[in-house]
Motif scaffolding. Structure first.
Motif, PDB file in Angstrom:
ATOM      1  N   TRP A   1       0.810  -1.113   0.104  1.00 26.84           N
ATOM      2  CA  TRP A   1      -0.004   0.087   0.089  1.00 26.84           C
ATOM      3  C   TRP A   1       0.993   1.116  -0.030  1.00 26.84           C
ATOM      4  O   TRP A   1       1.732   1.337   0.849  1.00 26.84           O
ATOM      5  N   TYR A   2       0.620   2.204  -0.622  1.00 23.71           N
ATOM      6  CA  TYR A   2       1.009   3.582  -0.959  1.00 23.71           C
ATOM      7  C   TYR A   2       0.208   4.303  -0.577  1.00 23.71           C
ATOM      8  O   TYR A   2      -1.003   4.486  -1.018  1.00 23.71           O
ATOM      9  N   LYS A   3       0.734   5.558  -0.026  1.00 22.49           N
ATOM     10  CA  LYS A   3      -0.159   6.788   0.298  1.00 22.49           C
ATOM     11  C   LYS A   3       0.470   8.017  -0.439  1.00 22.49           C
ATOM     12  O   LYS A   3       1.674   8.096  -0.876  1.00 22.49           O
TER      13      LYS A   3
ATOM     14  N   THR B   1       4.200   7.408  -1.082  1.00 27.17           N
ATOM     15  CA  THR B   1       5.339   7.044   0.043  1.00 27.17           C
ATOM     16  C   THR B   1       4.739   5.599   0.252  1.00 27.17           C
ATOM     17  O   THR B   1       3.540   5.225   0.733  1.00 27.17           O
TER      18      THR B   1
ATOM     19  N   LEU C   1       3.776   2.362   2.677  1.00 26.38           N
ATOM     20  CA  LEU C   1       2.974   2.473   3.906  1.00 26.38           C
ATOM     21  C   LEU C   1       3.261   1.331   4.541  1.00 26.38           C
ATOM     22  O   LEU C   1       3.630   1.245   5.701  1.00 26.38           O
TER      23      LEU C   1
ATOM     24  N   PHE D   1      -1.912   1.015  11.233  1.00 22.46           N
ATOM     25  CA  PHE D   1      -2.176   0.584  10.017  1.00 22.46           C
ATOM     26  C   PHE D   1      -2.129  -0.972  10.012  1.00 22.46           C
ATOM     27  O   PHE D   1      -1.008  -1.624  10.598  1.00 22.46           O
TER      28      PHE D   1
ATOM     29  N   ILE E   1      -7.148   1.395   8.973  1.00 21.84           N
ATOM     30  CA  ILE E   1      -6.487   2.680   9.418  1.00 21.84           C
ATOM     31  C   ILE E   1      -7.439   3.015  10.899  1.00 21.84           C
ATOM     32  O   ILE E   1      -8.428   3.302  10.623  1.00 21.84           O
TER      33      ILE E   1
ATOM     34  N   ASP F   1      -4.450  11.339   7.569  1.00 21.73           N
ATOM     35  CA  ASP F   1      -4.477  10.175   6.633  1.00 21.73           C
ATOM     36  C   ASP F   1      -5.366  10.644   5.503  1.00 21.73           C
ATOM     37  O   ASP F   1      -5.335   9.916   4.437  1.00 21.73           O
TER      38      ASP F   1
ATOM     39  N   TYR G   1      -4.806   6.719  -1.838  1.00 20.85           N
ATOM     40  CA  TYR G   1      -4.108   5.401  -1.331  1.00 20.85           C
ATOM     41  C   TYR G   1      -4.319   4.408  -2.418  1.00 20.85           C
ATOM     42  O   TYR G   1      -5.214   3.910  -3.166  1.00 20.85           O
TER      43      TYR G   1
END
Lengths: 114, 119
Positions: free
Chosen positions: A35-37, A45, A47, A62, A77, A84, A88
């Motif tokens: 998972w990336y945010k 970035t 996660l 998370f 989350i 947040d 995502y």
């Protein structure tokens, strides 16, 4: 044909509650999931990740859950915080074969409301 | 530690022109990846360079090309620009080979991207 699908383009959650982002995949060869945010005007970035030998991986607020039989993973989350709010991306890879085989979903925009 | 840097931040071109996008990886990283994020779509893999060589490319036409320099920085070149090339282009870097990084706690590290607009 999308191999990694995030069917909810957006999600709104109240601050302090749980946010659940979902992701489905079709390729049974995928065995590593990430998972990336992403904030606006910034790159994604990392996660949290999970390999197919696990069904759960937790890092602070998370948690990622993997259901291999359903080809489904989710990111939880809790508690959700204003920071947040972001997009995502779910991503999947056939693992050790090649990093370049990472396939990304189209993203879910999470908005945390006060 | 400096992250992945990309330049320029924004690039405006017209149809038929050529665009060059640049990426500097994190120090010590030898693999560089290029992705395209078009509006409403996920990240689409474009190219992967490692140790100066192209290791893999995604499903993009040959007018998308690039190279990696001896200092591991990289260029993405897009020739004969078309309107649908308008997108955010992201560069990412990782330790060499790419595979090992997948199982570490920090996979590919992304830059902030270059937004390419075709008029």
């Amino acid at each position: 044909d999308q191999q990694v699908k995030q069917n909810s383009p957006s999600l709104s959650v109240q601050e302090g509650r749980i946010s659940i982002l979902n992701c489905d995949y079709t390729n049974s060869m995928f065995d590593y999931f990430l998972w990336y945010k992403k904030y606006p005007a910034e790159g994604p970035t990392f996660l949290i990740s999970i390999s197919s030998i696990k069904d759960k991986n937790e890092d602070g607020r998370f948690t990622v859950f993997l259901n291999k039989s359903a080809k489904h993973l989710s990111l939880h989350i809790v508690p959700s915080q204003p920071g947040d709010s972001a997009v995502y991306f779910c991503a999947a890879s056939p693992g050790y074969s090649s990093a370049s085989k990472i396939i990304f979903g189209s993203g879910t925009r999470l908005s945390i409301r006060p | 530690e400096a992250g992945v840097t990309q330049s320029p931040t924004h690039l405006i071109k017209t149809r038929g022109q050529q665009a060059t996008l640049r990426c500097s990886p994190i120090s010590g990283h030898t693999s560089v990846y290029w992705y395209q994020q078009a509006l409403g779509l996920g990240l689409q893999f474009l190219l992967w360079y490692d140790e100066g060589e192209e290791r893999n490319r995604g499903n993009f036409p040959p007018r998308f090309s690039g190279r990696q320099f001896p200092n591991y920085s990289s260029e993405l070149n897009v020739n004969a620009l078309e309107l649908e090339d308008s997108a955010l282009y992201l560069c990412a870097s990782s330790l060499g080979g790419g595979q090992r990084e997948l199982y570490s706690n920090q996979p590919q590290h992304f830059g902030d991207g270059t937004r390419l607009s075709i008029l």
